[in-house]
Scaffold this motif. Structure first.
Motif, short mmCIF file in Angstrom:
data_model
loop_
_atom_site.label_atom_id
_atom_site.label_comp_id
_atom_site.label_asym_id
_atom_site.label_seq_id
_atom_site.Cartn_x
_atom_site.Cartn_y
_atom_site.Cartn_z
N UNK A 25 0.98 -1.04 -0.04
CA UNK A 25 -0.04 0.15 0.07
C UNK A 25 1.00 1.32 0.05
N UNK A 26 2.05 1.32 0.78
CA UNK A 26 2.82 2.44 0.91
C UNK A 26 3.51 2.61 -0.65
N UNK A 27 3.78 1.44 -1.17
CA UNK A 27 4.47 1.65 -2.37
C UNK A 27 3.63 2.06 -3.46
N UNK A 28 2.53 1.79 -3.31
CA UNK A 28 1.37 2.04 -4.44
C UNK A 28 1.06 3.56 -4.05
N UNK A 29 1.01 3.95 -2.95
CA UNK A 29 0.89 5.53 -2.79
C UNK A 29 1.86 6.29 -3.25
N UNK A 30 3.18 5.83 -2.99
CA UNK A 30 4.21 6.73 -3.33
C UNK A 30 4.28 6.75 -4.98
N UNK A 31 3.97 5.58 -5.71
CA UNK A 31 3.97 5.59 -7.08
C UNK A 31 2.86 6.51 -7.58
N UNK A 32 1.66 6.41 -6.93
CA UNK A 32 0.59 7.17 -7.55
C UNK A 32 0.51 8.37 -7.34
N UNK A 33 1.34 8.95 -6.16
CA UNK A 33 1.34 10.32 -6.00
C UNK A 33 2.62 10.88 -6.95
N UNK A 34 3.51 10.10 -7.20
CA UNK A 34 4.48 10.59 -8.35
C UNK A 34 4.10 10.58 -9.55
N UNK A 35 3.13 9.48 -9.96
CA UNK A 35 2.37 9.69 -11.31
C UNK A 35 1.61 10.86 -11.39
N UNK A 36 0.84 11.11 -10.28
CA UNK A 36 0.11 12.36 -10.46
C UNK A 36 1.07 13.51 -10.49
N UNK A 37 2.37 13.79 -10.23
CA UNK A 37 3.13 14.83 -10.41
C UNK A 37 3.76 14.78 -11.70
N UNK A 38 4.07 13.60 -12.10
CA UNK A 38 4.82 13.69 -13.43
C UNK A 38 4.05 13.59 -14.64
N UNK A 39 2.86 12.92 -14.75
CA UNK A 39 2.07 12.98 -15.74
C UNK A 39 1.42 14.40 -15.92
N UNK A 40 1.41 14.74 -17.17
CA UNK A 40 1.07 16.45 -17.55
C UNK A 40 -0.58 16.32 -17.15
N UNK A 41 -0.79 17.64 -17.02
CA UNK A 41 -2.34 17.81 -16.43
C UNK A 41 -2.76 18.39 -18.15
N UNK A 42 -4.03 18.27 -18.44
CA UNK A 42 -4.65 18.45 -19.65
C UNK A 42 -4.27 19.97 -20.23
N UNK A 43 -4.20 20.86 -19.11
CA UNK A 43 -4.08 22.27 -19.72
C UNK A 43 -2.48 22.81 -19.56
N UNK A 44 -1.49 22.09 -18.93
CA UNK A 44 -0.25 22.45 -18.95
C UNK A 44 0.80 21.80 -19.46
N UNK A 45 0.47 20.67 -20.40
CA UNK A 45 1.25 19.65 -21.04
C UNK A 45 2.36 20.46 -22.04
N UNK A 46 3.66 20.20 -21.91
CA UNK A 46 4.51 20.40 -22.89
C UNK A 46 4.61 19.56 -24.09
N UNK A 47 4.93 19.71 -25.34
CA UNK A 47 4.99 18.82 -26.09
C UNK A 47 5.85 17.59 -25.66
N UNK A 48 5.62 16.26 -26.21
CA UNK A 48 6.40 15.13 -25.68
C UNK A 48 6.28 14.66 -24.30
N UNK A 49 5.41 15.31 -23.48
CA UNK A 49 5.49 14.80 -22.09
C UNK A 49 4.47 13.91 -21.94
N UNK A 50 3.58 13.38 -22.93
CA UNK A 50 2.70 12.53 -22.80
C UNK A 50 3.04 11.06 -23.21
N UNK A 51 4.21 10.75 -22.73
CA UNK A 51 4.86 9.37 -22.89
C UNK A 51 4.19 8.30 -22.42
N UNK A 52 3.34 8.34 -21.17
CA UNK A 52 2.45 7.31 -20.79
C UNK A 52 0.87 7.75 -21.24
N UNK A 53 0.41 6.94 -21.74
CA UNK A 53 -0.90 7.11 -22.22
C UNK A 53 -2.04 6.00 -21.54
N UNK A 54 -1.45 5.24 -20.50
CA UNK A 54 -2.54 4.56 -19.89
C UNK A 54 -1.57 3.58 -18.93
#
Ligand code: CAA
Length: 276
Positions: A37-66
């Motif tokens: 649970x702690x590792x999933x929490x860390x990972x999902x927090x990190x993903x929330x920080x790393x994945x672009x938000x729809x309105x702030x993305x720079x080109x090329x940031x969408x390496x992960x699409x799912x």
């Protein structure tokens, strides 16, 4: 997610546009010990920080699409909360454990990309609850689902009381939770818990990756906007939901993706989306 190698109980692997998160405790049928649970929490927090938000993305940031969530081995997706660990917990520790996992499920729901559960075996208790926090569920033919907490003198603790009723309706959810009954993949398909069933684990994972590939051909901002809108309108009145949809539809018109998509259609070309 660069430091993914630090995790001991989950594996994180990128396959093209798909990030595959595998719960990896096969000796305990991938049960969600506190460390998981702690590792999933860390990972999902990190993903929330790393994945672009729809309105702030720079080109090329969408390496992960799912994101694809699955378990190691052919027997279990996740056999639930860790019963051995729980037997030593105080009520306060149990509540904190459940609240941490609640945050994991909320984090998955908030990601700007689809999250697919690839259920490769037993998804019981907390395993079924983890799968239901994903946008949709694919299963292998040997999968089994259930909320067996009442057989342990417990109740669903990682979101099942809320999400099972939403997924399959009040009557079936109540029957499953109050009997603790386990159902197979075909019944899960019949009641709408699962979208598709595959012969084996290899076909399951291939299909989940193919679906992410399909998503990767669509406008990134639009997929993110669609998911956020679906989240926001769930459990609202039709009128309130339509208000939210109207605002999202308007927002879509502010994106370059929408301009590119419409121009490509009219020019009879395929769109190459900038992702912003
Ligand atoms: N927690 C801890 N260990 C577990 C586990 C769990 N949830 N599920 C399985 N294991 C362990 C077993 O103890 C066993 O370990 P040992 O080899 O050290 O004895 C190993 O995994 C293999 O399991 P089994 O020998 O039981 O395998 P089986 O093929 O006979 O049965 C099963 C498979 C039907 C999935 C069975 O393991 C089972 O019923 N597991 C528990 C399922 C369950 O009740 N889950 C709900 C937990 S409560 C919960 O999740 C609360 C919540 O909502 C948050």
């Amino acid at each position: 997610v660069d430091e993914a190698a630090d995790y001991e109980t989950i594996l994180v692997t990128q396959y093209g546009p798909a990030l595959v998160v595998t719960v990896n405790r096969p000796r305990a049928l991938n049960a969600l010990a506190r460390q998981v649970v702690a590792e999933l929490l860390d990972l999902t927090n990190r993903l929330a920080e790393t994945l672009p938000s729809a309105d702030e993305a720079e080109p090329g940031e969408w390496a992960c699409r799912g994101v694809i969530v699955t378990g190691t081995g052919e027997k279990a997706f996740v056999a639930g909360a860790d019963i051995r660990e729980m037997s030593g917990m105080t009520p306060e520790q149990a509540e904190a454990y459940a609240r941490d996992m609640h945050q994991v499920t909320l984090n998955l729901e908030a990601l700007p990309v689809p999250v697919i559960a690839a259920v490769n075996g037993f998804a019981l208790g907390g395993g079924c609850e983890l799968a239901m926090a994903c946008d949709f569920i694919y299963a292998s033919a040997n999968a089994g689902f259930g909320q067996p907490e009442v057989s342990l003198g417990l109740v669903p603790g990682f979101g099942g009381s809320v999400r099972l009723q939403q997924r399959v309706g009040v009557g079936i959810a109540r029957e499953l939770i109050m009997t603790g009954r386990r159902i197979d993949a075909d019944e899960a398909l019949r009641i709408g818990l699962v979208n598709r069933v595959f012969d084996d684990q290899a076909a399951l994972l291939e299909a989940a990756r193919a679906t992410v590939g399909e998503v990767a051909g669509q406008a990134p901002t639009a997929v993110a906007n669609a998911k956020a809108t679906l989240n926001a309108v769930a459990h609202r009145s039709v009128a309130d939901g339509l208000e939210i949809e109207a605002a999202s539809f308007r927002t879509a018109f502010t994106t370059e993706d929408s301009r590119v998509g419409r121009d490509a259609f009219l020019a009879k070309e395929s769109a190459s989306f900038p992702g912003r």
